[in-house]
Design an enzyme around this catalytic site. Structure first.
Site, PDB file in Angstrom:
ATOM      1  N   THR A  16      -8.495   6.727  -1.961  1.00 48.30           N
ATOM      2  CA  THR A  16      -9.852   6.205  -2.123  1.00 48.30           C
ATOM      3  C   THR A  16     -10.868   7.309  -1.839  1.00 48.30           C
ATOM      4  O   THR A  16     -11.995   7.251  -2.320  1.00 48.30           O
ATOM      5  CB  THR A  16     -10.106   4.999  -1.192  1.00 48.30           C
ATOM      6  OG1 THR A  16      -9.637   5.333   0.119  1.00 48.30           O
ATOM      7  CG2 THR A  16      -9.389   3.761  -1.687  1.00 48.30           C
ATOM      8  N   LYS A  76     -14.567   8.399  -3.544  1.00 45.13           N
ATOM      9  CA  LYS A  76     -15.802   8.728  -2.818  1.00 45.13           C
ATOM     10  C   LYS A  76     -16.304  10.107  -3.221  1.00 45.13           C
ATOM     11  O   LYS A  76     -17.521  10.315  -3.400  1.00 45.13           O
ATOM     12  CB  LYS A  76     -15.550   8.690  -1.302  1.00 45.13           C
ATOM     13  CG  LYS A  76     -15.236   7.300  -0.772  1.00 45.13           C
ATOM     14  CD  LYS A  76     -14.539   7.327   0.591  1.00 45.13           C
ATOM     15  CE  LYS A  76     -13.841   5.985   0.839  1.00 45.13           C
ATOM     16  NZ  LYS A  76     -12.852   6.047   1.933  1.00 45.13           N
ATOM     17  N   HIS A 104       0.796  -1.231   0.000  1.00 41.41           N
ATOM     18  CA  HIS A 104       0.000   0.000   0.000  1.00 41.41           C
ATOM     19  C   HIS A 104       0.823   1.273   0.000  1.00 41.41           C
ATOM     20  O   HIS A 104       0.258   2.361   0.140  1.00 41.41           O
ATOM     21  CB  HIS A 104      -0.921   0.045   1.215  1.00 41.41           C
ATOM     22  CG  HIS A 104      -2.008  -0.983   1.208  1.00 41.41           C
ATOM     23  ND1 HIS A 104      -3.260  -0.747   0.678  1.00 41.41           N
ATOM     24  CD2 HIS A 104      -2.030  -2.252   1.662  1.00 41.41           C
ATOM     25  CE1 HIS A 104      -4.011  -1.826   0.828  1.00 41.41           C
ATOM     26  NE2 HIS A 104      -3.288  -2.756   1.412  1.00 41.41           N
ATOM     27  N   LYS A 156       1.061  14.443   0.881  1.00 40.54           N
ATOM     28  CA  LYS A 156      -0.286  14.768   0.384  1.00 40.54           C
ATOM     29  C   LYS A 156      -0.453  16.264   0.120  1.00 40.54           C
ATOM     30  O   LYS A 156      -1.422  16.694  -0.502  1.00 40.54           O
ATOM     31  CB  LYS A 156      -1.345  14.289   1.385  1.00 40.54           C
ATOM     32  CG  LYS A 156      -1.379  12.759   1.560  1.00 40.54           C
ATOM     33  CD  LYS A 156      -2.379  12.346   2.631  1.00 40.54           C
ATOM     34  CE  LYS A 156      -2.331  10.877   2.991  1.00 40.54           C
ATOM     35  NZ  LYS A 156      -3.001   9.995   2.017  1.00 40.54           N
ATOM     36  N   ARG A 210      -5.573  11.922   5.917  1.00 35.88           N
ATOM     37  CA  ARG A 210      -4.521  12.105   6.905  1.00 35.88           C
ATOM     38  C   ARG A 210      -3.618  13.273   6.496  1.00 35.88           C
ATOM     39  O   ARG A 210      -3.416  13.532   5.310  1.00 35.88           O
ATOM     40  CB  ARG A 210      -3.698  10.824   7.067  1.00 35.88           C
ATOM     41  CG  ARG A 210      -4.420   9.710   7.812  1.00 35.88           C
ATOM     42  CD  ARG A 210      -4.787  10.095   9.235  1.00 35.88           C
ATOM     43  NE  ARG A 210      -3.635  10.131  10.114  1.00 35.88           N
ATOM     44  CZ  ARG A 210      -3.309   9.166  10.977  1.00 35.88           C
ATOM     45  NH1 ARG A 210      -4.068   8.079  11.091  1.00 35.88           N
ATOM     46  NH2 ARG A 210      -2.244   9.266  11.749  1.00 35.88           N
TER      47      ARG A 210
END
Ligand code: 26V
Length: 814
Positions: free
Chosen positions: A658, A662, A359, A556, A551
């Site tokens: 993910t 969504k 992952h 990110k 997170r």
């Protein structure tokens, strides 16, 4: 007995069943019951149906001696269960009526349920979506994990800073677990190893301590099927003889101490999403649940088949990341030491049984354990790992004789510095299939960190692009959009998400677009109310809702988003009367408690928000908020209300994402980099319906190789310079002007590892295109609808069918 007959209470009507459970199970006066008590009674009604489904499923699978998949995961981020359970058993309408009879809405009741937050983020939520899909596509399946007493910490924001609180989710009891008192296994630790019988491969492990693993099951309902799946969670319990001994000698304090020493194994989820927790307790947790699970799997197999030689025909064990990787050594130990297998036979079985998902590519996130620690905690397993390694390296050496660098890179033992066991390497060598979680990520795995393994075994590596369950993330979270879709293309999409493609033609229909926009508006009002209630900031629900929820991590790049917000703020101040598109920028997410720079970003968001949200010159056209305590239930409010989805990781760093799925499923447009599953979202929705910006993975690598110079970008870009100077100079932290100096310095002088500055201009340009489109609501609606229509591929049902066919060798319902 006929398990298809409804529970006894059902004949008297579901309403009567709620009353009966209020009285008999909750033991309260139905006339004076609180919402939490009614919730428990309603849950009991669903539970009656689910327990029958569980027994029927189990009976059928035992009769068929079915091949099963066992999904081993340290994390299952389930969230709340009630709404999903009611939908699965078809009782939503009737239970809403029962709630009404008590002057409540179903939402009042469901809101009283605590989230089962037994996970950190994407990896844990993926496991929960997979369980839902495994049940729904009718795979004989079990999830195995840990029954943490305390899940993911709760986050509050005090003075702009994250404060962590414990999450005692079991405090008021949960209606959803079934304690299996008869199911428990000993799990051993420490001690030493003695040679086994002469001529056998086995050894004798003289362990030093032992703890019991007790099974607690949660039933996972399937949708559109009476079949269910089981999530079996293990709780650690001190062996009773230890207890008793200290009690008998009258030393209660010592008895309690002993008990704690054992039972602490399942107390708390490690909230470390930033660096692997290299702590002994974590290793004990990993071995504890893995060993109990594999013992349980072997016991079930033996009960059904009487022998283990056909294990690989009936059992598939999946490793969700490397956390259960010790299972490879544990299965070898059980076969060789306890079931008299020869080494080669045991190894052949083991490799057929296991498969492994990676992952993350981030080198610092790959798990390794010091050899010395493993020697101390799991001496027999270390011995087994050494033998696996020497046989593996001997075989590899034949391929490239004398190539020591090749061998060093493959070894299960990292030899530089303190010797460590590489859990990813153990997982690869012990599995027949290894996959990444998006097309890009799987490709990078075989090109970078696992390249030498892929050279050895190219057919072992594959891709399984992630997905999300449409039941929770559309049907449950967004009832408005769900009913609009139902009345437009029918309700088959819940089980066949591909059918959403039928919405594409309706994007041309103005009535449909307006209905779509009305649903979005209602969802934004609900989100605005959540924001007001939890941050105190009033926001304009007609403004563009720009959402980054995940997170908090440097890779990110929440900080890049903040830089863009500050640039927008400065531009608005420079030209306050221009026709600015009103925007509300919404952040949410937890930072690992020791992750200093992630926590600084949370505080910066808060500080910048405080300045912007109170600056009258903006006339409310820009707001910045941080929604506290992001988790599954908060996400269910945020996803439906988003207009814009921020997926802005440095290309090549986000394995999949993910949340991106969504948000798009709920009609948000994505602004993002060519990273993770964004690449495939772009392919599915079309280039015109997504805002892609920034360096590609190849360009990131090339710039790094050529010598990336963030300082130069700063000097040459006045807009960016003004932003960084304002933040570093204390414009947003006047009480402590130097508060963000280090954060800015990490970009200018610290190398800007995630290349925020390189992507800044392209990001700001993409944001301008977003604004331009938002000015035209009908054009925006067309693209948002195209996003929903294109999301069929991202159902976790599709992902699970691919795993079933290509990895687990199981037949799924079409
Ligand atoms: C990530 C990192 C990254 C930087 C430094 C240290 C560190 C430590 C742990 C992690 C998390 C690794 C496992 C994980 O949660 N991966 C996530 O899995 C999701 C489901 O496949 C996927 O969508 C996310 O992109 C991925 O980050």
């Amino acid at each position: 007995m006929n398990l298809n007959a409804p529970p006894a209470s059902a004949s008297a009507g579901p309403n009567a069943a709620v009353e009966r459970h209020l009285l008999d199970t909750v033991a309260t006066d139905p006339a004076a019951a609180s919402p939490a008590e009614i919730m428990h009674a309603v849950a009991q009604v669903a539970r009656e149906h689910l327990s029958r489904r569980w027994v029927a499923t189990d009976r059928a699978d035992r009769a068929a001696r079915a091949r099963r998949v066992y999904y081993l995961s340290m994390e299952f981020l389930i969230g709340r269960t009630l709404s999903n359970a009611l939908a699965a058993v078809g009782l939503t309408g009737e239970m809403a009526a029962a709630a009404k009879a008590h002057a409540n809405t179903l939402e009042d009741l469901t809101a009283t349920e605590a989230d089962a937050a037994l996970g950190n983020g994407g990896l844990g939520r993926l496991a929960a979506c997979f369980l839902d899909s495994m049940a729904t596509v009718e795979l004989p399946s079990y999830g195995y994990g840990i029954r943490y007493e305390f899940g993911m910490f709760k986050q509050s924001i005090v003075g702009g800073r994250q404060v962590e609180h414990p999450d005692p989710w079991l405090e008021d009891g949960t209606p959803w677990e079934f304690p299996r008192t008869g199911v428990s296994y000993p799990v051993r630790f420490g001690g030493w190893v003695e040679p086994g019988a002469h001529g056998s491969s086995g050894s004798i492990w003289r362990h030093a301590g032992e703890v019991n693993a007790k099974a607690y099951d949660m039933v996972i309902p399937g949708h559109g099927t009476p079949r269910v799946s089981t999530l079996r969670l293990w709780k650690a319990a001190a062996p009773s003889q230890i207890d008793l001994h200290a009690f008998n000698t009258g030393d209660y304090a010592r008895a309690a101490e002993f008990k704690n020493q054992y039972e602490n194994i399942s107390w708390v989820l490690y909230p470390n999403d930033s660096t692997p927790a290299g702590r002994e307790l974590r290793l004990r947790q990993e071995y504890f649940f893995t060993s109990a699970s594999i013992q349980d799997i072997l016991a079930r197999h033996l009960a059904e088949h009487g022998r283990l030689t056909n294990l690989a025909e009936k059992v598939a064990i999946h490793l969700n990341d490397t956390h259960p990787a010790i299972g490879v050594a544990e299965l070898m130990r059980l076969l060789v030491d306890e079931h008299a297998f020869g080494w080669a036979g045991a190894w052949a079985l083991t490799q057929k049984v296991f498969s492994y998902t990676n992952h993350t590519l981030m080198p610092e996130a790959l798990e390794t354990w010091p050899v010395s620690l493993m020697q101390h905690v799991l001496p027999r397993h270390l011995e087994i790992i050494f033998r696996i390694n020497s046989e593996f390296l001997a075989a590899a050496a034949k391929l490239r004789p004398g190539d020591n660098e090749f061998m060093r890179s493959l070894s299960l033992i990292e030899e530089r510095g303190e010797r460590r066991v590489r859990m990813a390497h153990l997982s690869i060598v012990g599995s027949h299939k290894v996959n990444g979680v998006s097309a890009l990520h799987s490709e990078l795995l075989v090109q970078t960190i696992f390249a030498n393994f892929a050279a050895l075994w190219p057919e072992r590596f594959t891709n399984m692009t992630n997905g999300v369950t449409p039941r929770r993330w559309l049907a449950q979270a967004n009832t408005g959009l769900a009913s609009l879709i139902d009345s437009t293309i029918g309700d088959g999409w819940r089980l066949h998400l591909d059918q959403l493609i039928g919405l594409r033609e309706h994007a041309a229909n103005a009535d449909f677009r307006n209905a779509f926009l009305a649903v979005k508006q209602a969802n934004k009002l609900r989100l605005a109310e959540h924001i007001r209630a939890h941050t105190g900031v009033p926001v304009d629900a007609t403004s563009l809702f720009d959402v980054q929820v995940k997170r908090i991590h440097e890779y990110k790049r929440q900080l890049l988003n903040v830089l863009q917000v500050v640039a927008r703020y400065q531009a608005m101040l420079a030209d306050p009367d221009a026709d600015w598109v009103p925007r509300t920028v919404i952040f949410a997410g937890k930072a690992a408690s020791s992750y200093v720079s992630a926590k600084a970003v949370i505080q910066l968001i808060h500080d910048v928000g405080t300045v912007i949200n109170t600056d009258a010159r903006l006339r409310g056209r820009l707001k910045l908020v941080f929604v506290p305590n992001y988790g599954v239930s908060v996400a269910e409010v945020i996803m439906p209300g988003a207009d814009l989805s921020e997926q802005i990781s440095t290309a090549g760093t986000e394995a999949s994402g993910t949340g991106n799925m969504k948000l798009a499923l709920n009609g948000a447009l994505t602004i993002g980099t060519d990273d993770g599953a964004n690449v495939e979202i772009r392919q599915q929705v079309g280039d015109d319906n997504i805002f892609i910006f920034g360096l590609s993975t190849a360009q990131v690598a090339a710039q790094r190789a050529a010598g990336y110079q963030p300082l130069r970008i700063y000097e040459e870009n006045p807009r960016l310079k003004a932003v960084l100077d304002a933040i570093a100079g204390g414009r947003f932290s006047e009480d402590e002007p130097g508060r963000y100096r280090a954060l800015v310095d990490s970009l200018l002088w610290g190398g800007d590892h995630y290349m925020l500055l390189a992507d800044f201009d392209s990001y700001v340009a993409a944001q301008s295109r977003v604004d331009a489109l938002y000015r035209d609501p009908q054009a925006w609606a067309r693209k948002a609808i195209a996003n929903v229509a294109g999301m069929g591929f991202f159902s976790s049902d599709r992902t699970i069918r691919e795993y079933a066919r290509d990895v687990w060798g199981l037949a799924a319902k079409a």
